[in-house]
Design a protein around this motif. Sequence first.
Motif, PDB file in Angstrom:
ATOM      1  N   GLU A   3      -9.277  -1.573  -4.341  1.00  0.00           N
ATOM      2  CA  GLU A   3      -9.388  -1.863  -3.045  1.00  0.00           C
ATOM      3  C   GLU A   3      -9.278  -3.381  -3.050  1.00  0.00           C
ATOM      4  N   TRP A  25      -5.902   1.578   5.279  1.00  0.00           N
ATOM      5  CA  TRP A  25      -4.977   2.184   4.967  1.00  0.00           C
ATOM      6  C   TRP A  25      -5.045   3.756   5.592  1.00  0.00           C
ATOM      7  N   GLN A  26      -3.745   4.259   6.117  1.00  0.00           N
ATOM      8  CA  GLN A  26      -3.388   5.568   7.009  1.00  0.00           C
ATOM      9  C   GLN A  26      -2.767   6.274   6.210  1.00  0.00           C
ATOM     10  N   SER A  27      -3.019   7.443   6.052  1.00  0.00           N
ATOM     11  CA  SER A  27      -2.050   8.676   5.599  1.00  0.00           C
ATOM     12  C   SER A  27      -1.381   9.123   6.570  1.00  0.00           C
ATOM     13  N   GLN A  36       0.602   5.903   1.723  1.00  0.00           N
ATOM     14  CA  GLN A  36      -0.145   5.596   2.729  1.00  0.00           C
ATOM     15  C   GLN A  36       0.298   3.961   3.227  1.00  0.00           C
ATOM     16  N   ALA A  38      -0.342   0.355   5.683  1.00  0.00           N
ATOM     17  CA  ALA A  38      -1.347  -0.554   6.494  1.00  0.00           C
ATOM     18  C   ALA A  38      -0.634  -1.668   7.288  1.00  0.00           C
ATOM     19  N   ARG A  47       1.985   2.061   0.038  1.00  0.00           N
ATOM     20  CA  ARG A  47       1.465   2.266  -1.354  1.00  0.00           C
ATOM     21  C   ARG A  47       1.410   3.833  -1.317  1.00  0.00           C
ATOM     22  N   SER A  49      -0.762   6.595  -2.595  1.00  0.00           N
ATOM     23  CA  SER A  49      -2.291   6.879  -2.568  1.00  0.00           C
ATOM     24  C   SER A  49      -2.923   7.431  -3.876  1.00  0.00           C
ATOM     25  N   PRO A  52      -3.508   3.865  -6.070  1.00  0.00           N
ATOM     26  CA  PRO A  52      -3.637   2.726  -5.164  1.00  0.00           C
ATOM     27  C   PRO A  52      -3.780   1.184  -5.906  1.00  0.00           C
ATOM     28  N   SER A  56       2.077  -2.737  -3.835  1.00  0.00           N
ATOM     29  CA  SER A  56       2.237  -2.121  -2.705  1.00  0.00           C
ATOM     30  C   SER A  56       3.536  -2.712  -2.117  1.00  0.00           C
TER      31      SER A  56
END
Length: 79
Positions: A3, A25-27, A36, A38, A47, A49, A52, A56
């Motif tokens: 992260e 980050w959203q799936s 995912q 963002a 990216r 998931s 990670p 990206s």
Amino acid sequence: MAESMISQPLAGWGKPDLDLSEADWQSSSRGAGDVQIAFVEGFIAMRNSERPESPSLIFAPDEWRKFVMNARGGEFDLT
């Protein structure tokens, strides 16, 4: 860890060096798949998931729009 990684753009691609350490980050809405995204500083980061820590992909808004439209049109359908 993963992260706190800062993306490393490829030389000559004209992409910004975005700090993704605080990215939200959203799936997918279905929770399926390995991708995912963002929204960071007016760009879209994508990216894997499951990895990670790997680099990206960074899209400008117009590139993202073209990618999404082509994906919806089946251009990337591998089945």
